[in-house]
Design an enzyme around this catalytic site. Structure first.
Site, PDB file in Angstrom:
ATOM      1  N   ASP A  37       7.168 -39.958 -43.869  1.00 23.43           N
ATOM      2  CA  ASP A  37       6.546 -39.555 -42.600  1.00 23.43           C
ATOM      3  C   ASP A  37       7.464 -39.793 -41.398  1.00 23.43           C
ATOM      4  OD1 ASP A  37       4.192 -39.041 -44.065  1.00 23.43           O
ATOM      5  OD2 ASP A  37       3.369 -41.022 -43.624  1.00 23.43           O
ATOM      6  N   GLU A 203      -3.178 -32.716 -43.849  1.00 21.56           N
ATOM      7  CA  GLU A 203      -2.903 -33.894 -43.006  1.00 21.56           C
ATOM      8  C   GLU A 203      -1.555 -33.731 -42.328  1.00 21.56           C
ATOM      9  OE1 GLU A 203      -3.042 -37.210 -45.740  1.00 21.56           O
ATOM     10  OE2 GLU A 203      -1.277 -36.527 -46.843  1.00 21.56           O
TER      11      GLU A 203
END
Ligand SMILES: *[C@@H]1O[C@H](CO)[C@@H](O)[C@H](O)[C@H]1NC(C)=O
Length: 326
Positions: A37, A203
């Protein structure tokens, strides 16, 4: 009618398949390239690259060039978050933004598969290890029964208003206006992307403006644990996009399908030895001549473990009005 819609859809899937096959290999990375991420920015004062990522209470890495060599510097939120939720010493999915004199670092507090979650923020004027002040919750929070899961935040300035886009599974991606100092919410959240099929695996959203559209990027599919349980082919993480002429939507994909009704055009999916790309962001990088898509992926020649995820990036081409990695 239905039949011709079917053919149009089939043709478009073939063209998106071709573009994902043609996607080039990730840009070079040397030094500390294991990352999950990532969130990328360059420091205004000296152009140094700062990369934030999940793990070690948000890992800070720096480099003088996008391709590295990257050096891990340590943790951002060294004492953990002041948010009183389980997971406040294991922070996820950072977003980094400069507003005025401060760099704001958004992070998620949660535990895997739980809606007991909140998005916190810390700030610093230099981004160095030890310079961060945790400001706690933004007010974006969720609990069992909420419409969304309050993780994976990203901030965008649209006109004179800041918006945070966030969410993971459940009702997928939501957006909320933020105060002019964007540390707190300033309005009601709305849904901007939703896939009602399967497990609602959407997401990691990121909104990027390129005139005349707002582009909503998100990661779809299974993110993690590829070494222990590999999903069916095509169900692994991939990067999708939708666009709208208004930041608040409605967002549609390249076929015109609503992104609150399962739409999403694939930007980057598994190809060659790149598997499960996602956790992406966009950085308008002058050294690369335009907007860079950055993300994590696993290299199938190295291994599928979460700790083996690598920093990837590609310059985006926009000649069709839709982002294509080059
Ligand atoms: C929506 O979810 C289904 C089931 O997981 C999946 O097959 C489909 O590809 C998803 N749509 C997008 C745009 O990713």
């Amino acid at each position: 009618m239905l039949f011709s819609t079917f053919f149009a859809t089939a043709l478009l899937s073939v063209s998106s398949l071709i573009s994902s096959v043609a996607a080039q290999t990730p840009g070079a990375c040397s030094g500390d390239c294991n990352v999950h991420d990532p969130a990328l920015i360059r420091r205004t004062s000296d152009g140094k690259y700062f990369r934030f990522s999940t793990g070690n209470k948000i890992t800070i890495a720096t480099s003088s060039a996008l391709a590295g060599p990257w050096t891990n510097q340590g943790s951002a939120i060294t004492g953990g978050s002041s948010i009183a939720l389980t997971g406040n010493d294991d922070l996820w999915a950072p977003d980094i933004q400069k507003v005025g004199d401060y760099y704001y670092l958004y992070y998620s507090v949660s535990t895997f598969g739980s809606q007991a979650s909140a998005i916190g923020v810390a700030r610093s004027t230099t981004m160095e290890v030890g310079s961060w002040t945790d400001l706690g919750s933004t007010g974006i929070a969720s609990s069992s029964g909420s419409a969304y899961n309050a993780i994976d935040s990203n901030l965008i300035l649209a006109g004179s208003t800041y918006y945070a886009t966030f969410g993971s599974f459940w009702g997928d991606i939501y957006q909320v206006p933020m105060a002019s100092t964007p540390t707190k919410t300033a309005g009601t959240s709305i849904q901007v992307a939703y896939n009602s099929s399967g497990s609602h695996a959407v997401e990691g959203s990121f909104t990027y403006y390129r005139s005349p559209y707002y582009y909503l990027f998100f990661s779809s599919g299974t993110c993690c644990g590829f070494d222990t349980s590999r999903p069916a082919q095509g169900a692994e993480y991939r990067i999708n996009v939708c666009r709208s002429s208004s930041v608040t939507g409605p967002y549609v994909d390249a076929t015109g399908k609503s992104c609150t009704a399962g739409g999403g055009t694939t930007v980057l999916a598994s190809h060659d030895n790149v598997y499960g790309p996602g956790g992406q962001g966009i950085y308008p990088d002058t050294t690369q001549g335009g907007a860079v898509l950055y993300y994590h992926y696993v290299n199938t020649n190295i291994g599928y473990g979460d700790g083996q995820k690598l920093f990837g990036w590609n310059l985006l081409s926009w000649s069709t009005g839709w982002p294509v990695p080059t």
